[in-house]
Motif scaffolding. Structure first.
Motif, mmCIF file in Angstrom:
data_model
loop_
_atom_site.group_PDB
_atom_site.id
_atom_site.type_symbol
_atom_site.label_atom_id
_atom_site.label_comp_id
_atom_site.label_asym_id
_atom_site.label_seq_id
_atom_site.Cartn_x
_atom_site.Cartn_y
_atom_site.Cartn_z
ATOM 1 N N GLY A 1 53.809 -21.863 -21.735
ATOM 2 C CA GLY A 1 52.534 -21.194 -21.516
ATOM 3 C C GLY A 1 52.006 -21.301 -20.101
ATOM 4 N N LEU A 2 52.624 -22.112 -19.261
ATOM 5 C CA LEU A 2 52.191 -22.254 -17.873
ATOM 6 C C LEU A 2 52.674 -21.069 -17.043
ATOM 7 C CD1 LEU A 2 53.056 -26.033 -17.278
ATOM 8 C CD2 LEU A 2 50.784 -25.066 -17.667
ATOM 9 N N ARG B 1 53.966 -22.250 -11.499
ATOM 10 C CA ARG B 1 53.638 -23.642 -11.823
ATOM 11 C C ARG B 1 54.834 -24.339 -12.468
ATOM 12 N NH1 ARG B 1 51.373 -28.277 -10.606
ATOM 13 N NH2 ARG B 1 50.702 -29.493 -12.418
ATOM 14 N N ARG B 2 55.519 -23.638 -13.378
ATOM 15 C CA ARG B 2 56.698 -24.223 -14.022
ATOM 16 C C ARG B 2 57.784 -24.537 -12.989
ATOM 17 N NH1 ARG B 2 56.056 -19.904 -17.642
ATOM 18 N NH2 ARG B 2 58.075 -19.036 -17.052
ATOM 19 N N GLU B 3 57.964 -23.598 -12.058
ATOM 20 C CA GLU B 3 58.992 -23.798 -11.031
ATOM 21 C C GLU B 3 58.656 -24.999 -10.152
ATOM 22 O OE1 GLU B 3 61.204 -21.324 -7.407
ATOM 23 O OE2 GLU B 3 59.776 -20.310 -8.727
ATOM 24 N N LYS B 4 57.379 -25.145 -9.821
ATOM 25 C CA LYS B 4 56.951 -26.267 -8.978
ATOM 26 C C LYS B 4 57.196 -27.601 -9.684
ATOM 27 C CE LYS B 4 52.919 -28.000 -6.422
ATOM 28 N NZ LYS B 4 51.487 -27.757 -6.097
ATOM 29 N N ILE B 5 56.891 -27.652 -10.984
ATOM 30 C CA ILE B 5 57.090 -28.884 -11.756
ATOM 31 C C ILE B 5 58.576 -29.216 -11.860
ATOM 32 C CG2 ILE B 5 56.849 -29.923 -14.048
ATOM 33 C CD1 ILE B 5 54.266 -28.205 -14.317
ATOM 34 N N ILE C 1 60.513 -27.841 -25.667
ATOM 35 C CA ILE C 1 61.931 -27.573 -25.448
ATOM 36 C C ILE C 1 62.156 -26.508 -24.380
ATOM 37 C CG2 ILE C 1 62.644 -28.287 -27.745
ATOM 38 C CD1 ILE C 1 62.725 -25.335 -28.534
ATOM 39 N N ALA C 2 61.070 -25.882 -23.881
ATOM 40 C CA ALA C 2 61.214 -24.924 -22.781
ATOM 41 C C ALA C 2 61.749 -25.606 -21.530
ATOM 42 C CB ALA C 2 59.862 -24.270 -22.471
ATOM 43 N N PHE C 3 61.543 -26.918 -21.424
ATOM 44 C CA PHE C 3 62.043 -27.660 -20.265
ATOM 45 C C PHE C 3 63.428 -28.223 -20.580
ATOM 46 C CE2 PHE C 3 62.565 -31.434 -17.585
ATOM 47 C CZ PHE C 3 62.210 -30.923 -16.344
ATOM 48 N N GLY C 4 64.274 -28.199 -19.577
ATOM 49 C CA GLY C 4 65.603 -28.758 -19.762
ATOM 50 C C GLY C 4 66.669 -27.694 -19.798
#
Length: 700
Positions: free
Chosen positions: A266-267, A271-275, A291-294
């Motif tokens: 939802g970000l 922002r997701r790319e920066k994190i 689970i969106a991360f990884g």
């Protein structure tokens, strides 16, 4: 294979292949046969297509395309990689380019100039490895470009057999991190892969210590996690189920001196790319994520993977713990069991199923659609999802069911109905006096002062009496020869009609009943997968051995004992007892009923209470922004359906009046009008969702 070994050493800097890599590569470049590779996360899947991609030679042929009146070269040697992970594509392209390989990715984040250069390199036969997302296969312009290129190797991590057949791909490599024997058999059937073409590596990783903890509340979990995080010697990933839990857990950790990053779908993308970048560069960073991360993360030194909430399947679990310890150093993977988490997870297993009535109305539209002159049917899935309140993934499965189980249709390349055209070489476009060129200029409309034009090619083709595909191909050629920038939108899925649909109300109702029963079975299968995770965690067996058995690798763990998991170190299984689900509270049920006037679909009301969105909920603003959305997330989803069904039954499944605001007026319509029709056809037409005259709430 000698050339493959040279490429491995000279380009990638490795002295030898690992495990089954060499055999799989030999299958592709020596035997010239398709292959399936089942390597765990971090197992070296990418080399299995990158090395062959640099071994396949280029040769030139000439072909002639009448529609464009230009000679187009067809080249051999391109490796096309289909991957849904933009981050992974970027990392692999950067790595290949740094090694002197001409590789690139086509994705939505690139500026027009970059895309134009990539396409020119592909057509010139200079591009060796090209990465694209699955949705790129829906782009007629891309497919048209690929018909001018000989694809020597297609690497896919999902099933794209239709694309492989249509473009006459020489070899196909299917890639997956986890696959049970039955899943592997399905993939082999789709791509005609013989048994000897399957190469797998056991999921067992001896450096991973699998641990199980039992804790009922989040406070208890945090009390266990904090000491673990404070002793970490590298980065840690903490997985949760819901987006809101990421912030919640990060806030719980902050007073303990642990500054955790937060990541979920939802970000905003930047922002997701920066994190993700910050985590990849960190020495001991902590990220709390869904689970969106990884997906696509290739970081060797992750020391801890913590499932603060249980994963939905052993397939998910295996992939996620596989992100730890890729450097071979001992790493810890902890999974928490909690009775309070089970209803939430089971609810998400059951939340996709649409109502049988909506399914029947959708089938009515599909079955009565008049085919185009070429015998094809096309549909706007996005619009259908809204009209019939069917989630996108479920709608896709419905079409697959009609194709694979009933043989009514066959999916072919989709097309876009709208094109935005920005002339770059105006003289070339405005002097194009071909029939199609004139039609395009006749029916496009100027969109802005910058020279952009927009055209609905479906409408234009119909009015001008020309073929829509010819128009799309002509626009694509303008883009490929540098005459225009082109942006397509409003994708329409397309199918060849293989045999006529049975159009009687009884036959459509029977098919809807069958498909709905299938959906309910899928629910139960998903719940069974969840229960498998619990059984795995509490079984009187080594966890690593138990996991390996699930994927058909019974002999992977030496002596059936890893020596480091919870069972091996304690000598006993984990004690865990499921508690009774939370009781449905009448006042909470009534609150949802007061907020949402729908009474024809108990499952929709249950989804609102539980917190599973749908097109209809979103359109009427009863979804994520509503205070009652997810207010009963801890209640068993099945019990919610029963409770709301009882309330809907009291009013004959007739909704209260729904007000639809429009710029000029406020329209009301009672759904009691719907049930007054006897025949399925009349009910469909009077409800009006087939031709979009009736809107259940605010769709705009």
């Amino acid at each position: 294979m000698e050339k493959a070994r040279e490429v491995l050493k000279d380009v990638f800097g490795f002295q030898s292949f690992r495990l089954s890599q060499e055999k799989a590569i030999s299958r592709l470049i020596v035997d010239n046969e398709n292959a399936l590779v089942v390597f765990p996360t971090g197992g070296g899947k990418s080399l299995v297509y990158q090395v062959p991609g640099l071994c396949l030679d280029v040769s030139l042929q000439i072909t002639f395309h009448v529609c464009s009146f230009i000679y187009s070269p067809i080249y051999q040697g391109l490796t096309l990689v289909i991957s849904p992970l933009i981050a992974l594509m970027k990392d692999q392209v950067d790595s290949l380019v740094s090694r002197g390989v001409n590789a690139a990715s086509l994705d939505s984040t690139q500026p027009p100039e970059r895309s134009k250069w990539i396409k020119a390199e592909v057509l010139a036969g200079k591009m060796k490895i090209l990465y694209v997302a699955p949705e790129r296969l829906n782009n007629e312009g891309f497919v048209n470009m690929m018909t001018q290129v000989k694809i020597s190797l297609l690497a896919v991590d999902e099933a794209h057999s239709r694309f492989a057949v249509e473009l006459d791909v020489e070899r196909v490599l299917c890639l997956t991190a986890t696959a049970t024997p039955s899943v592997s058999a399905d993939i082999c059937s789709s791509f005609l892969i013989a048994k000897e073409g399957v190469f797998s590596t056991p999921v067992f990783r001896p450096n991973l210590s699998l641990r199980i903890e039992v804790a009922e509340t989040l406070d208890e979990k945090i009390d266990r996690v904090v000491p673990l995080l404070k002793t970490r010697t590298g980065p840690s990933i903490i997985y949760v189920t819901l987006q809101k839990q990421t912030e919640e857990v990060a806030n719980y950790l902050m007073p303990h001196g642990i500054d955790a990053m937060v990541y979920h779908a939802g970000l905003p993308s930047d922002r997701r790319e920066k994190i993700q970048t910050a985590f990849m560069e960190s020495k001991d960073g902590v990220v709390v994520c869904t689970i969106a991360f990884g997906m696509g993360i290739d970081k060797a030194d992750i020391r801890q993977v913590i499932h603060l909430y249980m994963p939905k399947s052993l397939e998910n679990y295996s992939q996620e713990v596989g992100r730890a310890g890729r450097d071979g150093v001992t790493s810890t993977c902890v999974m928490f069991l909690s009775s309070l988490d089970i209803p939430t997870l089971e609810g998400f297993c059951r939340g996709d199923t649409c109502s049988k009535q909506d399914l029947e109305l959708w089938l009515q539209e599909v079955a009565t659609k008049v085919p185009a002159p070429d015998g094809t049917l096309d549909f706007n899935h996005y619009k259908q999802g809204k009209d019939y309140d069917i989630r996108a993934n479920v709608l896709g499965l419905c079409y697959a069911h009609l194709e694979l189980d009933h043989g009514y249709i066959r999916a072919i390349t989709p097309f876009y109905s709208f094109y935005e055209i920005t002339p770059l070489n105006s003289s070339r476009i405005f002097s194009d006096n071909s029939q199609i060129g004139k039609v395009i200029r006749t029916y496009w409309r100027r969109k802005s002062a910058t020279g952009k034009h927009e055209i609905d090619i479906v409408d234009a083709a119909s009015r001008a009496g020309v073929d829509r595909a010819d128009m799309a191909r002509h626009i694509s050629n303008w883009e490929l020869d540098g005459s225009a920038e082109v942006k397509a939108s409003q994708v329409r899925a397309r199918y060849t009609l293989l045999k006529p649909f049975e159009k009687t109300a009884a036959s459509i109702r029977a098919l809807a009943d069958e498909m709905h029963t299938r959906m309910l079975k899928q629910e139960e299968d998903s719940v069974k997968k969840l229960r498998q995770v619990i059984a795995f965690a509490i079984d009187d067996d080594c966890l690593a051995h138990n996991l390996a058995k699930h994927f058909g690798n019974e002999d992977a763990v030496p002596n059936d004992m890893c020596g480091s998991c919870t069972f091996c170190t304690t000598g006993q299984s984990v004690e865990f007892t499921l508690k009774s689900p939370t009781v449905v509270h009448p006042k909470q049920i009534q609150a949802v009923l007061d907020a949402c006037p729908i009474r024809d679909d108990p499952r929709l009301l249950a989804r609102m209470a539980f917190g599973v969105t749908s097109p209809r909920l979103t359109a009427n603003k009863w979804s994520t922004s509503h205070t009652l959305f997810g207010s009963m997330v801890n209640v068993d989803f099945g019990h919610l359906v029963q409770a709301f069904d009882a309330e809907c039954k009291k009013v004959g499944y007739q909704s209260l009046e729904v007000t639809t605001a429009t710029p000029s007026s406020s329209k009301k319509r009672s759904q009691s009008q719907i049930s007054s029709n006897n025949s399925n056809t009349n009910r469909f037409n009077n409800r009006g969702r087939g031709d979009s005259k009736y809107k259940r709430g605010r769709w705009n």
